[in-house]
Structures are given as structure tokens and as C-alpha cells.
Scaffold this motif. Structure first.
Motif, PDB file in Angstrom:
ATOM      1  N   SER A 327       0.719  -1.174  -0.195  1.00 36.74           N
ATOM      2  CA  SER A 327      -0.250   0.050  -0.138  1.00 36.74           C
ATOM      3  C   SER A 327       0.901   1.276   0.039  1.00 36.74           C
ATOM      4  O   SER A 327       0.375   2.319  -0.326  1.00 36.74           O
ATOM      5  N   ARG A 330       3.212   1.154  -3.879  1.00 31.67           N
ATOM      6  CA  ARG A 330       2.526   1.609  -5.241  1.00 31.67           C
ATOM      7  C   ARG A 330       2.318   2.971  -5.146  1.00 31.67           C
ATOM      8  O   ARG A 330       2.096   3.652  -6.451  1.00 31.67           O
ATOM      9  N   TYR A 331       2.361   3.748  -3.989  1.00 26.75           N
ATOM     10  CA  TYR A 331       2.380   5.475  -4.000  1.00 26.75           C
ATOM     11  C   TYR A 331       3.569   6.038  -3.936  1.00 26.75           C
ATOM     12  O   TYR A 331       3.576   7.329  -4.374  1.00 26.75           O
ATOM     13  N   ALA A 352      -5.360  -6.640  -3.499  1.00 25.78           N
ATOM     14  CA  ALA A 352      -5.608  -5.273  -4.441  1.00 25.78           C
ATOM     15  C   ALA A 352      -4.116  -4.568  -4.395  1.00 25.78           C
ATOM     16  O   ALA A 352      -3.870  -4.209  -5.436  1.00 25.78           O
ATOM     17  N   ASP A 353      -3.688  -4.178  -3.245  1.00 28.10           N
ATOM     18  CA  ASP A 353      -2.506  -3.390  -3.184  1.00 28.10           C
ATOM     19  C   ASP A 353      -1.273  -3.835  -3.736  1.00 28.10           C
ATOM     20  O   ASP A 353      -0.470  -3.152  -4.493  1.00 28.10           O
ATOM     21  N   LEU A 355      -1.498  -6.270  -6.128  1.00 28.31           N
ATOM     22  CA  LEU A 355      -1.575  -6.467  -7.746  1.00 28.31           C
ATOM     23  C   LEU A 355      -1.215  -5.099  -8.316  1.00 28.31           C
ATOM     24  O   LEU A 355      -0.480  -5.002  -9.354  1.00 28.31           O
ATOM     25  N   ALA A 356      -1.579  -4.087  -7.590  1.00 31.07           N
ATOM     26  CA  ALA A 356      -1.528  -2.670  -8.342  1.00 31.07           C
ATOM     27  C   ALA A 356       0.212  -2.263  -8.228  1.00 31.07           C
ATOM     28  O   ALA A 356       0.504  -1.710  -9.091  1.00 31.07           O
ATOM     29  N   SER A 357       0.619  -2.828  -7.169  1.00 34.33           N
ATOM     30  CA  SER A 357       2.272  -2.606  -7.259  1.00 34.33           C
ATOM     31  C   SER A 357       3.088  -3.503  -8.227  1.00 34.33           C
ATOM     32  O   SER A 357       3.825  -2.961  -8.870  1.00 34.33           O
ATOM     33  N   ARG A 359       1.572  -4.243 -11.071  1.00 34.63           N
ATOM     34  CA  ARG A 359       1.367  -3.430 -12.345  1.00 34.63           C
ATOM     35  C   ARG A 359       2.320  -2.368 -12.340  1.00 34.63           C
ATOM     36  O   ARG A 359       2.551  -1.933 -13.588  1.00 34.63           O
ATOM     37  N   TYR A 360       2.602  -1.657 -11.315  1.00 36.52           N
ATOM     38  CA  TYR A 360       3.259  -0.292 -11.259  1.00 36.52           C
ATOM     39  C   TYR A 360       4.807  -0.672 -11.932  1.00 36.52           C
ATOM     40  O   TYR A 360       5.473  -0.324 -12.856  1.00 36.52           O
ATOM     41  N   THR A 606      -9.132  -7.452  -1.478  1.00 34.23           N
ATOM     42  CA  THR A 606      -9.489  -7.116  -2.868  1.00 34.23           C
ATOM     43  C   THR A 606      -9.837  -5.729  -3.141  1.00 34.23           C
ATOM     44  O   THR A 606     -10.149  -5.468  -4.406  1.00 34.23           O
ATOM     45  N   GLU A 608      -8.779  -1.521  -2.131  1.00 29.81           N
ATOM     46  CA  GLU A 608      -7.839  -0.624  -1.379  1.00 29.81           C
ATOM     47  C   GLU A 608      -8.133  -0.319   0.114  1.00 29.81           C
ATOM     48  O   GLU A 608      -9.268   0.106   0.480  1.00 29.81           O
TER      49      GLU A 608
END
Length: 608
Positions: A327, A330-331, A352-353, A355-357, A359-360, A606, A608
């Protein structure tokens, strides 16, 4: 996890065994086989790959015996070939086996010295020959089994079928689970009640160290000392469930107890026990010589597994590791060099976090590796290198066996990286793999502390706050211990690096505060003892988790000292995680919380 099934039936058992094995497919496997008695003689059918291949073999070469055993195998010793598939057999005995025989090399040498030929690469085959050799000396089957068990070191479950003995199966359990199903003029064996659900709901679970002689009308159970014992028969509800709690009160406790088994299968997927080397499976063959820096991201317990992995990669492979909670990762717009390697850890593969990381990192041109327990998950599908754990379904929200399987993968990868990068010698690799071989037995030993931990947890349940301390790889484990206690007991807990005690947390210590110190007797032990003395001087109630040497050298009064077996320091977290999990579990039970589904938490996050 391998699957074991045995049936003493009233009709041909091979189709029934295959159907039961299908109910164990959730455990994962790479080959399968069945052995039955045909007119008193042992006959086998085995096949590489899925059960459909075994079914095809049985259609062309059917078996008609009324007594038999079957197996689905995850390869540990030897590749997933038909020759290495179970059952293993001589003309006098057939065996299916789940677990690891640690001293199999010495036993192979003994068997070869006796003039016998081994036909597989497995550790299991030594059991077959040891029993046969005892039979050849004139022993009865039960005597031969009893003698053989005394020679085996490790954690295992066994089902044994003897030529000429149509009305007998012999079973044994040391570490790995095994259950007996009671029928009307027929009897059953299974790795868990799920396999036996179509046949019976009357189940007797063998306890650790038990072995049993089963006939169609009776069961005799002996403990590890050879004393005849009685074990209760329970009613199973497995017929209506995908996964059953067995004889455990909660899924979490069942999953804690599955760890000796699942650790062995995860290591078996990544380490070649026969050759004592790290051998990554096809699809996971990362070239670590090209990796300048490893970026790791995960959430919750998986993040703490990654923190322990950081220590391993940096020590064993001299590889710089950057790790973040997903979390934050990703930011914070971390600069990433194209072509680098990023590793993501998730039980569900859907976080979710995380998976977002991922993709980053993909957008930044990174190669993606994923340690997941669900190989069909989104994270697995989007990764370049999939590194599956062999934990099987984990129902309890608080992760236990998935955590130790993640550690098993990370340790295996660190060994492989160390060898590839030239920082580990062949002798180093052999020593570390041998340490992994011993882990299922050591984990089973750690589970024997449950009684003491349950009594301790009654006192802990009265606390409002708990502090966990550790150094080295025990520091992330302290963080994980605090998280577990918070998750399921709702008691506030914090984990700290022991050296940080006097930089703030020491202000909390008084006679009401339990302080759980994770301190194997390693190079950092003396420094941790100094921190314990600081706690003791202020009246804190110390709970020390250590080994025999640590207990002898600590020389401090404690609320409780939990003594674990000696373990190689590199892999201590896998053994020390078990009492940490049991402390949280039993404290939560005393608190009366919903252990498997604690409030406000979900198994897979799943959103954020």
C-alpha cells in the motif's frame, strides 16, 4: 501435500481408491498410483501426471483386489516419474508415504550392503526394503513394521499392504496426519476425512507417534513406545464440506498442525533432497546473476515473510533487497531500473494493493516474480515467474501454514541465488538443504509444546498489551507474532527489534506487561539477553522462546520458557513461528473470539 488412501473392502477397491484420491486433489500432486492384492499377490498401477492418466491405465489393466492402497505424490526425493511414483513395493510389501525420511541415505547404504537393488530415487523405497528384510528374517508383518519404524528418522505418514494378508493394513503417523475410517465389515485409511467421506463418517484420528493394525473388523493402535492405546471415534461432517476441520476445534489449529507436511512439500518443489542442492522448477528458473537489486512487496503476514526473506537474500546471496508494504510501494513512486526483478508475495494472489504494485513495476519494465498459494490467481497470471507454495487451501483468516510455506520458498530461492552468484559453496548449499530436510521433524517437535502454551495463554488472555522482541530474522517474526495476537484475540500487541527497546518501548514496561522474546541461541543471543535483563529490571513478565542452550544461558527468571529443538540459525523462523502461532491461537480461544473469522477481517483483501 501427498494424499494417502487405503481400503479393506467388500468389492474391488481400485476404483474406490481413485475416487477417494480425487477428493484429495486440492492438496496438489504430480503422479499417482494404486496397489492391490490379487489372489494374495501385490500388483501395482502407477502413472505420471494427473489421476486421469492412472484411470486410463486401470481401464486397460484393471485390478480386482478387495484390499489396496493408493497415493497422490508431490515429488521431494526424485523427479515426478512413474518409477518414483507410489506405491513402492517388493514382492512382499507395498508402501505409500507422505513426509520425509531424513536418514534415507544411510538406510540406502545399509540396504545396498545387504545385496538389495533400489529402483527409484525416493526416500520411500527404503521403507519397503527394510520391512522386506525383516520379513525375510522370519518376522511377522506387525513385528517387521514395528522394527522398521524404530529405524526411521523424520516426519511421515505410512500405509502398508502385505502380500498374503488380505485382511490387514498397517498405518503409522509421525508428524503427517492420518485417519482411520470405520465401516460395516470394511475399513479405510486416509490423509484426512475428506477422502473417506463417501464411505463413512466414523473417524479415528491417529495421534502423533501412533501406528495401527487395521482389519475389516478391528483396529489396534499403538503409541510410539509400542503400548496399546485407545483413541476416540468421532463423527465427521466432511461429506458436506470441501475442507474439513478433522479433530481440531478450528481451521486455524488444523492448519497450524499441517505445517510439518506442507513445509516438506514446498521444499520438495524447490530443493533436490537426493542431491542436496537447490533446483528451481521449470517456469521458476530465475537467473540471479543478472539481478542487481531485488524489490519485494506484500501485505500483512506476507510482508513479514518478505522481511525474513530480505535477511536470507542479503546474507546468503549478497543481493541488495528493497521491501515495502504494497500500500506504500504503489504510491511512493520508487525509481526502478528496467530489467530489474520485483517479487510479490500473496496467499490469495488477489490482494489489491499487491496487484497494483505489480502493475506499477510492470510499467517500469521490471521482470515480475510471484510467490502465491493460488496458481490460477490474477497475480500468478500476470507474473513472469510463478513460485507456488504447496500450502493447500487455508481457511482460517489469520495466515499460518501459508506463511511458513512462503518462507520455505524464499529460503530455497536465497540458496539458489547464493549458488548462482558464487557466494555459497557446494558444501554451504548441501548444509542448508540438509537443514531444510530436517524441518518437518523439527516443526512436529515444536507442536508438542501446545499443552504448555495453552496454560500460558490463559494468563496472557488477562493482559491488555503484549510486547514482542527479536533480533535478526527473529525481529520480523516478533512483528508477525504481534500481528497474530492482534488479529484473533483483539489484545493490543507490538513487535520491536530488541535493540530498539531503550529507544522508546521500555517506557511501557511494568509488572503487568508480558514481553515475549524470540531468541534462538545464535550469534545475537547475548545481545538479546541484555535486553531481557532490561525488561526484568523493570518488573516485566518475560516469556522466552529459545532452545536448550538459550534456556541454560539466559539465567533469568521468566513467566515461561518455551524450549524448542536445536535448529540451524538460518531457518529458525520456520520452527519458531509455530509457538508464536499457538500463543495467539490459544489466547484467542480463552478470550472467546471467532478464531477462524475474526471481526473486521477478510481472508483476501481485494479492495484498497
Amino acid at each position: 501435500m501427498c494424499g494417502i488412501v487405503g481400503i479393506l473392502g467388500r468389492e474391488p477397491v481400485a476404483p474406490l481408491i481413485v475416487d477417494a484420491l480425487k477428493r484429495l486433489e486440492y492438496r496438489g500432486y504430480d503422479s499417482a498410483g494404486v496397489a492391490t492384492l490379487e489372489a494374495g499377490e501385490l500388483t501395482r498401477r502407477r502413472a505420471q501426471g494427473k489421476l486421469v492418466n492412472l484411470e486410463a491405465r486401470l481401464r486397460s489393466e484393471p485390478l480386482s483386489g478387495l484390499s489396496g492402497i493408493g497415493h497422490t505424490r508431490w515429488a521431494t526425493h526424485g523427479k515426478p516419474t512413474e518409477a518414483n511414483a507410489h506405491p513402492h513395493a517388493t514382492d512382499r510389501v507395498a508402501v505409500v508415504h507422505n513426509g520425509i525420511i531424513e536418514n534415507y541415505q544411510a538406510l540406502r547404504a545399509e540396504i545396498r550392503a545387504a545385496g538389495r537393488t533400489l529402483s527409484s530415487e525416493t526416500d520411500t523405497e527404503v521403507i519397503v526394503h527394510l520391512i522386506t528384510m525383516a520379513l525375510d528374517r522370519g518376522m511377522k508383518p506387525v513385528q517387521a513394521m514395528s522394527e522398521t519404524l524404530t529405524k526411521l528418522q523424520g516426519a511421515f505418514a505410512l500405509a502398508v499392504l502385505f502380500a498374503g494378508e488380505d485382511d490387514m493394513l498397517v498405518a503409522a503417523r509421525r508428524g503427517s496426519p492420518l485417519a482411520i475410517g470405520h465401516g460395516d465389515g470394511e475399513m479405510f485409511l486416509g490423509s484426512d476425512a475428506i477422502a473417506l467421506a463417501p464411505f463413512t463418517n466414523s473417524i479415528t484420528y491417529l495421534e502423533d507417534g501412533d501406528w495401527a493394525v487395521v482389519t475389516r473388523r478391528s483396529v489396534q493402535i499403538f503409541d510410539e513406545a509400542g503400548t496399546l492405546v485407545s483413541r476416540p471415534m468421532t463423527r465427521s461432517v466432511a461429506a458436506s464440506l470441501t475442507v474439513d476441520k478433522g479433530n481440531h476445534r478450528h481451521f486455524m489449529l488444523k492448519e497450524i498442525y499441517e505445517q510439518p507436511e506442507v513445509i516438506s512439500h514446498t521444499f520438495g518443489h524447490y530443493l533436490d533432497f537426493a542431491e542436496s542442492r537447490a533446483e528451481l522448477p521449470e517456469g521458476a528458473g530465475i537467473d540471479f546473476t543478472t539481478v542487481e537489486r531485488l524489490s519485494v512487496s506484500a501485505c500483512g503476514t506476507a510482508y513479514y515473510a518478505g522481511l525474513i526473506g530480505k535477511y536470507w537474500f542479503e546474507r546468503l546471496a549478497r543481493m541488495p533487497v528493497e521491501i515495502d508494504v504494497a500500500s506504500e510501494f504503489r504510491y511512493r513512486e520508487m525509481p526502478l531500473k528496467p530489467g530489474g526483478l520485483s517479487l510479490f508475495i500473496s496467499q490469495s494472489g488477489e490482494t489489491a494493493d499487491t496487484l497494483a504494485s505489480l502493475r506499477y513495476c510492470r510499467q517500469a519494465g521490471q521482470r515480475i516474480a510471484a510467490i502465491v498459494n493460488v496458481p490460477t490467481s490474477t497475480i500468478a497470471r500476470e507474473a513472469d515467474f510463478v513460485l507456488p507454495t504447496m500450502a493447500g487451501p487455508e481457511i482460517g483468516v489469520a495466515s499460518t501454514k501459508a506463511f511458513t510455506c512462503q518462507l520455505s520458498v524464499l529460503f530455497s530461492l536465497a540458496i539458489a541465488a547464493g549458488r548462482q552468484r558464487g557466494f555459497l559453496s557446494e558444501a554451504d548449499e548441501r548444509r542448508l538443504v540438509q537443514a531444510a530436510v530436517e524441518l518437518p521433524r523439527l516443526a512436529a517437535h515444536a507442536l508438542k509444546l501446545e499443552g504448555r502454551i495453552e496454560r500460558l495463554a490463559k494468563e496472557l488472555s488477562k493482559a491488555k498489551d503484549v510486547l514482542y522482541l527479536g533480533r535478526g530474522t527473529s525481529f520480523p517474526l516478533a512483528l508477525e507474532g504481534a500481528l497474530k495476537l492482534k488479529e484473533i484475540s483483539y489484545i493490543h500487541a507490538e513487535g520491536y527489534a530488541a535493540g530498539e527497546l531503550k529507544h522508546g518501548p521500555i517506557a511501557l514496561i511494568d509488572e503487568t506487561l508480558p514481553v515475549i522474546v524470540i531468541a534462538p541461541f545464535d550469534a545475537l543471543f547475548e545481545k538479546t539477553v541484555s535486553n531481557m535483563q532490561e525488561v526484568a529490571a523493570r518488573g516485566g513478565r518475560i516469556i522466552l522462546i529459545t532452545d536448550e542452550k538459550g534456556a541454560a544461558h539466559a539465567s533469568l527468571e521468566t513467566m515461561e520458557t518455551l524450549v524448542l529443538p536445536d535448529v540451524a540459525p538460518e531457518i529458525a523462523p520456520l520452527v519458531y513461528s509455530i509457538p508464536v502461532q499457538l500463543i495467539a491461537y490459544h489466547t484467542a480461544v480463552f478470550m472467546g473470539t471467532d478464531v477462524d473469522q475474526p471481526r473486521n477481517l477478510a481472508k483476501s483483501v481485494t479492495v484498497e
